[in-house]
Design a protein around this motif. Structure first.
Motif, PDB file in Angstrom:
ATOM      1  N   MET A   1       8.198  -4.783 -33.225  1.00  0.00           N
ATOM      2  CA  MET A   1       7.887  -4.275 -31.910  1.00  0.00           C
ATOM      3  C   MET A   1       6.869  -5.212 -31.270  1.00  0.00           C
ATOM      4  SD  MET A   1       6.067  -0.677 -30.845  1.00  0.00           S
ATOM      5  CE  MET A   1       7.532   0.279 -31.070  1.00  0.00           C
ATOM      6  N   SER A   2       7.070  -5.483 -30.025  1.00  0.00           N
ATOM      7  CA  SER A   2       6.153  -6.374 -29.313  1.00  0.00           C
ATOM      8  C   SER A   2       4.913  -5.604 -28.854  1.00  0.00           C
ATOM      9  CB  SER A   2       6.853  -6.976 -28.095  1.00  0.00           C
ATOM     10  OG  SER A   2       7.083  -5.973 -27.122  1.00  0.00           O
ATOM     11  N   LEU A   3       3.872  -6.344 -28.544  1.00  0.00           N
ATOM     12  CA  LEU A   3       2.646  -5.726 -28.045  1.00  0.00           C
ATOM     13  C   LEU A   3       2.927  -4.967 -26.757  1.00  0.00           C
ATOM     14  CD1 LEU A   3      -0.380  -5.222 -28.126  1.00  0.00           C
ATOM     15  CD2 LEU A   3      -0.702  -7.429 -26.997  1.00  0.00           C
ATOM     16  N   LYS A   4       3.748  -5.534 -25.903  1.00  0.00           N
ATOM     17  CA  LYS A   4       4.083  -4.882 -24.635  1.00  0.00           C
ATOM     18  C   LYS A   4       4.755  -3.528 -24.886  1.00  0.00           C
ATOM     19  CE  LYS A   4       6.473  -5.734 -20.278  1.00  0.00           C
ATOM     20  NZ  LYS A   4       7.235  -6.694 -19.496  1.00  0.00           N
ATOM     21  N   SER A   5       5.661  -3.475 -25.843  1.00  0.00           N
ATOM     22  CA  SER A   5       6.331  -2.214 -26.181  1.00  0.00           C
ATOM     23  C   SER A   5       5.343  -1.199 -26.731  1.00  0.00           C
ATOM     24  CB  SER A   5       7.430  -2.460 -27.207  1.00  0.00           C
ATOM     25  OG  SER A   5       8.432  -3.283 -26.680  1.00  0.00           O
ATOM     26  N   PHE A   6       4.455  -1.644 -27.635  1.00  0.00           N
ATOM     27  CA  PHE A   6       3.444  -0.751 -28.191  1.00  0.00           C
ATOM     28  C   PHE A   6       2.557  -0.197 -27.085  1.00  0.00           C
ATOM     29  CE2 PHE A   6      -1.016  -0.310 -29.431  1.00  0.00           C
ATOM     30  CZ  PHE A   6      -0.902   0.814 -30.238  1.00  0.00           C
ATOM     31  N   LEU A   7       2.106  -1.054 -26.184  1.00  0.00           N
ATOM     32  CA  LEU A   7       1.213  -0.598 -25.116  1.00  0.00           C
ATOM     33  C   LEU A   7       1.893   0.420 -24.209  1.00  0.00           C
ATOM     34  CD1 LEU A   7      -0.589  -3.927 -24.202  1.00  0.00           C
ATOM     35  CD2 LEU A   7      -1.495  -1.997 -25.527  1.00  0.00           C
ATOM     36  N   LYS A   8       3.187   0.249 -23.967  1.00  0.00           N
ATOM     37  CA  LYS A   8       3.909   1.228 -23.156  1.00  0.00           C
ATOM     38  C   LYS A   8       3.926   2.585 -23.857  1.00  0.00           C
ATOM     39  CE  LYS A   8       8.111   2.271 -20.707  1.00  0.00           C
ATOM     40  NZ  LYS A   8       9.337   1.794 -20.140  1.00  0.00           N
ATOM     41  N   ILE A   9       4.189   2.582 -25.152  1.00  0.00           N
ATOM     42  CA  ILE A   9       4.177   3.830 -25.921  1.00  0.00           C
ATOM     43  C   ILE A   9       2.780   4.424 -25.927  1.00  0.00           C
ATOM     44  CG2 ILE A   9       4.431   4.819 -28.230  1.00  0.00           C
ATOM     45  CD1 ILE A   9       6.718   2.741 -28.623  1.00  0.00           C
ATOM     46  N   ARG A  10       1.782   3.597 -26.179  1.00  0.00           N
ATOM     47  CA  ARG A  10       0.404   4.084 -26.208  1.00  0.00           C
ATOM     48  C   ARG A  10       0.001   4.695 -24.874  1.00  0.00           C
ATOM     49  NH1 ARG A  10      -4.386   0.271 -25.713  1.00  0.00           N
ATOM     50  NH2 ARG A  10      -3.461   0.268 -23.657  1.00  0.00           N
ATOM     51  N   ASP A  11       0.464   4.118 -23.791  1.00  0.00           N
ATOM     52  CA  ASP A  11       0.069   4.589 -22.470  1.00  0.00           C
ATOM     53  C   ASP A  11       0.865   5.798 -21.984  1.00  0.00           C
ATOM     54  OD1 ASP A  11      -1.792   2.564 -22.441  1.00  0.00           O
ATOM     55  OD2 ASP A  11      -0.646   1.258 -21.102  1.00  0.00           O
ATOM     56  N   THR A  12       1.957   6.143 -22.669  1.00  0.00           N
ATOM     57  CA  THR A  12       2.791   7.250 -22.189  1.00  0.00           C
ATOM     58  C   THR A  12       3.019   8.372 -23.198  1.00  0.00           C
ATOM     59  OG1 THR A  12       4.805   6.070 -22.836  1.00  0.00           O
ATOM     60  CG2 THR A  12       4.029   5.756 -20.569  1.00  0.00           C
ATOM     61  N   SER A  13       2.858   8.117 -24.494  1.00  0.00           N
ATOM     62  CA  SER A  13       3.158   9.112 -25.517  1.00  0.00           C
ATOM     63  C   SER A  13       2.050  10.164 -25.629  1.00  0.00           C
ATOM     64  CB  SER A  13       3.333   8.424 -26.868  1.00  0.00           C
ATOM     65  OG  SER A  13       3.466   9.389 -27.891  1.00  0.00           O
ATOM     66  N   ASP A  14       2.464  11.430 -25.767  1.00  0.00           N
ATOM     67  CA  ASP A  14       1.494  12.508 -25.969  1.00  0.00           C
ATOM     68  C   ASP A  14       0.673  12.296 -27.246  1.00  0.00           C
ATOM     69  OD1 ASP A  14       2.357  13.774 -23.674  1.00  0.00           O
ATOM     70  OD2 ASP A  14       3.706  15.147 -24.738  1.00  0.00           O
ATOM     71  N   ALA A  15       1.257  11.619 -28.230  1.00  0.00           N
ATOM     72  CA  ALA A  15       0.551  11.362 -29.483  1.00  0.00           C
ATOM     73  C   ALA A  15      -0.707  10.529 -29.260  1.00  0.00           C
ATOM     74  CB  ALA A  15       1.472  10.655 -30.473  1.00  0.00           C
ATOM     75  N   TYR A  16      -0.746   9.778 -28.178  1.00  0.00           N
ATOM     76  CA  TYR A  16      -1.885   8.911 -27.880  1.00  0.00           C
ATOM     77  C   TYR A  16      -2.805   9.469 -26.794  1.00  0.00           C
ATOM     78  CZ  TYR A  16      -0.376   5.108 -30.851  1.00  0.00           C
ATOM     79  OH  TYR A  16      -0.052   4.343 -31.938  1.00  0.00           O
ATOM     80  N   ALA A  17      -2.644  10.730 -26.430  1.00  0.00           N
ATOM     81  CA  ALA A  17      -3.472  11.321 -25.362  1.00  0.00           C
ATOM     82  C   ALA A  17      -4.960  11.207 -25.690  1.00  0.00           C
ATOM     83  CB  ALA A  17      -3.078  12.769 -25.126  1.00  0.00           C
ATOM     84  N   GLY A  18      -5.331  11.523 -26.918  1.00  0.00           N
ATOM     85  CA  GLY A  18      -6.734  11.432 -27.328  1.00  0.00           C
ATOM     86  C   GLY A  18      -7.264  10.013 -27.277  1.00  0.00           C
TER      87      GLY A  18
END
Length: 57
Positions: free
Chosen positions: A1-18
């Motif tokens: 997974m690319s950094l760009k893909s990870f950042l998109k998940i981090r910025d949108t996934s409920d798992a990363y809300a905190g």
């Protein structure tokens, strides 16, 4: 997974809300069957390996 893909998940996934609330970078994760799984230690990895039958036998 690319950094760009990870950042998109981090910025949108409920798992990363905190993480977003604390303005942190985030922690490693595994994407399994379109589900975000945060990795918080060795025990969590073992749990995911068993749950999803990911062992390389």
């Amino acid at each position: 997974m690319s950094l760009k893909s990870f950042l998109k998940i981090r910025d949108t996934s409920d798992a990363y809300a905190g993480v977003r609330e604390r303005h942190s970078a985030g922690i490693p994760m595994l994407m399994i069957d379109d589900e975000v799984n945060l990795i918080s230690g060795v025990e969590k990895v073992k749990e995911l390996v068993e749950k999803h039958n990911l062992s390389a036998e």
